[in-house]
Design an enzyme around this catalytic site. Structure first.
Site, PDB file in Angstrom:
ATOM      1  N   LYS A 151     106.383  36.733  31.238  1.00  0.00           N
ATOM      2  CA  LYS A 151     105.570  37.716  31.941  1.00  0.00           C
ATOM      3  C   LYS A 151     106.251  38.069  33.252  1.00  0.00           C
ATOM      4  O   LYS A 151     106.854  37.212  33.905  1.00  0.00           O
ATOM      5  CB  LYS A 151     104.167  37.169  32.245  1.00  0.00           C
ATOM      6  CG  LYS A 151     103.312  38.108  33.103  1.00  0.00           C
ATOM      7  CD  LYS A 151     101.982  37.482  33.503  1.00  0.00           C
ATOM      8  CE  LYS A 151     101.203  38.392  34.448  1.00  0.00           C
ATOM      9  NZ  LYS A 151      99.906  37.812  34.851  1.00  0.00           N
ATOM     10  N   GLU A 192      90.850  39.097  45.327  1.00  0.00           N
ATOM     11  CA  GLU A 192      91.261  37.795  44.792  1.00  0.00           C
ATOM     12  C   GLU A 192      91.434  36.729  45.868  1.00  0.00           C
ATOM     13  O   GLU A 192      92.289  36.853  46.761  1.00  0.00           O
ATOM     14  CB  GLU A 192      92.574  37.945  44.012  1.00  0.00           C
ATOM     15  CG  GLU A 192      93.011  36.669  43.319  1.00  0.00           C
ATOM     16  CD  GLU A 192      94.151  36.883  42.337  1.00  0.00           C
ATOM     17  OE1 GLU A 192      94.569  35.905  41.700  1.00  0.00           O
ATOM     18  OE2 GLU A 192      94.627  38.031  42.205  1.00  0.00           O
ATOM     19  N   GLU A 200      96.602  36.525  29.059  1.00  0.00           N
ATOM     20  CA  GLU A 200      97.233  36.678  30.375  1.00  0.00           C
ATOM     21  C   GLU A 200      96.429  35.924  31.439  1.00  0.00           C
ATOM     22  O   GLU A 200      96.991  35.237  32.300  1.00  0.00           O
ATOM     23  CB  GLU A 200      97.327  38.165  30.736  1.00  0.00           C
ATOM     24  CG  GLU A 200      97.987  38.427  32.074  1.00  0.00           C
ATOM     25  CD  GLU A 200      97.999  39.900  32.439  1.00  0.00           C
ATOM     26  OE1 GLU A 200      98.329  40.216  33.608  1.00  0.00           O
ATOM     27  OE2 GLU A 200      97.673  40.742  31.575  1.00  0.00           O
ATOM     28  N   GLU A 244      97.158  51.648  34.792  1.00  0.00           N
ATOM     29  CA  GLU A 244      96.509  50.536  35.499  1.00  0.00           C
ATOM     30  C   GLU A 244      96.900  50.534  36.977  1.00  0.00           C
ATOM     31  O   GLU A 244      96.055  50.339  37.851  1.00  0.00           O
ATOM     32  CB  GLU A 244      96.881  49.202  34.860  1.00  0.00           C
ATOM     33  CG  GLU A 244      96.230  48.016  35.548  1.00  0.00           C
ATOM     34  CD  GLU A 244      96.522  46.694  34.866  1.00  0.00           C
ATOM     35  OE1 GLU A 244      96.758  45.701  35.587  1.00  0.00           O
ATOM     36  OE2 GLU A 244      96.513  46.658  33.618  1.00  0.00           O
TER      37      GLU A 244
END
Length: 397
Positions: A146, A195, A239, A375
């Site tokens: 990733k 976050e 993910e 996105e």
């Protein structure tokens, strides 16, 4: 070092937000409260090591020790740490510190309308899609599993004032982590991150990794459909599981107890749906500070990729700009070791000529370049909305 604070008592949330002045102060607002750091009493010095994170907590503790020995009333370090391990952090003990209660839901914030002359993406959308396509091929070749690829949007706005944008973000996203950090040289790091990298209050630890995203819709039925689809998505759940496992593995050596929910939940912002998992625990050693925990976590696979070294190399090859403080961490830590650090996303860096906005997407096997481009466009919407612009007006895709 004493853990007794002589800092001011907590007041209303509005006071520090209203008093924020770019260049003279830094603001950090979270669901636990607001903090305004005014002026600089002592700056944390640069590291002499290639991996500046390795001795960051030691340097911070040394500066807090200087403040204590001098009888300075503020025993807290505030600021931001960049993405690259060898870059210099912007962390200071302020001259004065104001604390306020959390921002609560109120009247919708008006956009901070400012004159923007031009918007131009770096790289161009088609080049970003090409970079995603190359990353997918390299993942297929086994180079890494990733990588998070970002892009930037430059807004030309001479005389840009970050203050009204920071205030608008604080009002728009009271459940997130809003920040306006003075970087020196007329530059300001500003944004509203959803976050939490990690917090420590007493011996209680929390981290809230996010991975897996979907753009919100103005239509309630479509918005609910997108949320449900995200929660079912095998790609996004995988993910997210990789990120959550990495966060738990990094925290576990420091904790006497750690709770990791088996299933993610939906996290909502004004522009995005995310998959999130709230990881909680108790530190085994009360001497382990929030900054020690943050340094152990940074960077998570949510902003870099896996394996970390290979993903960092790919980012350097595929992104045509220096991330700087984007995807670093922003927050505070005090002499008792308490603190909060958010992941530096949904953000921009402002200067006298305008600002650079940033957004990224996690690329894995099977990622679609156009979907990842969309996105990033949706994620740019957080900052664009605070500027009074839509993604359509900005033509970011």
């Amino acid at each position: 070092m004493t853990t007794v604070s002589t800092e001011p008592a907590v007041g209303s949330a509005a006071e520090p937000v209203a008093a924020y002045r770019p260049g003279a102060s830094s603001l950090f607002a979270s669901p636990r409260g607001t903090l305004l750091a005014e002026g600089t009493y002592f700056a944390v010095p640069p590291s002499g090591r290639r991996d500046a994170l390795a001795d960051l907590d030691r340097r911070v503790q040394a500066v807090l020790g200087v403040a204590e020995a001098a009888g300075h009333s503020v025993r807290t370090v505030v600021g931001a740490v960049p993405f690259a391990p060898d870059a210099h952090a912007q962390l200071v003990v302020p001259l004065h510190l104001r604390r306020g209660r959390p921002m609560g839901p109120g009247e919708p914030a008006r956009p901070a309308m400012q004159s923007i002359n031009r918007l131009h993406p770096v790289p161009a959308p088609d080049r970003y899609a090409a970079a995603v396509d190359r990353a997918v091929r390299e993942i297929g070749d086994g180079r890494y599993t990733k990588v998070v690829l970002a892009r930037s949007l430059r807004a030309d706005a001479p005389g840009f004032d970050p203050a009204p944008v920071v205030r608008a973000l604080a009002a728009r996203e009271p459940g997130g982590y809003t920040f306006g950090v003075d970087l020196g040289g007329g530059r300001t790091l500003l944004g509203a991150s959803p976050e939490l990298l990690v917090s420590r209050h007493g011996r209680q630890v929390a981290a809230h990794p996010l991975a897996g995203s979907a753009a919100r819709s103005a239509d309630p039925a479509e918005d609910a459909r997108r949320a449900a689809a995200l929660l079912r998505s095998e790609k996004d759940r995988h993910e997210h599981a990789v990120v959550t496992r990495a966060v738990a593995d990094a925290l576990r050596p420091f904790c006497a107890q750690l709770t990791v929910p088996a299933e993610p939940t939906l996290v909502r912002t004004n522009t995005m749906w995310h998959l999130g998992t709230l990881v909680t625990g108790t530190v085994a050693d009360p001497a382990v500070s929030a900054l020690t925990l943050a340094a152990a976590l940074h960077p998570t696979p949510a902003v870099c990729g896996t394996p970390t070294t290979a993903a960092r190399t790919a980012i350097g090859e595929l992104e045509p700009f220096d991330r700087g403080f984007y995807t670093g961490m922003v927050g505070w830590v005090d002499a008792a070791g308490d603190g909060e650090w958010a992941v530096t996303i949904r953000c921009a860096v402002a200067d006298g000529g305008g600002l650079d906005l940033f957004a990224g997407a996690g690329i894995v096997a099977g990622s679609d370049p156009e979907a990842e481009l969309a996105e990033t466009s949706a994620k740019l919407g957080t900052m664009l909305a605070a500027l009074g612009l839509s993604t359509e007006q900005a033509d970011v895709s």
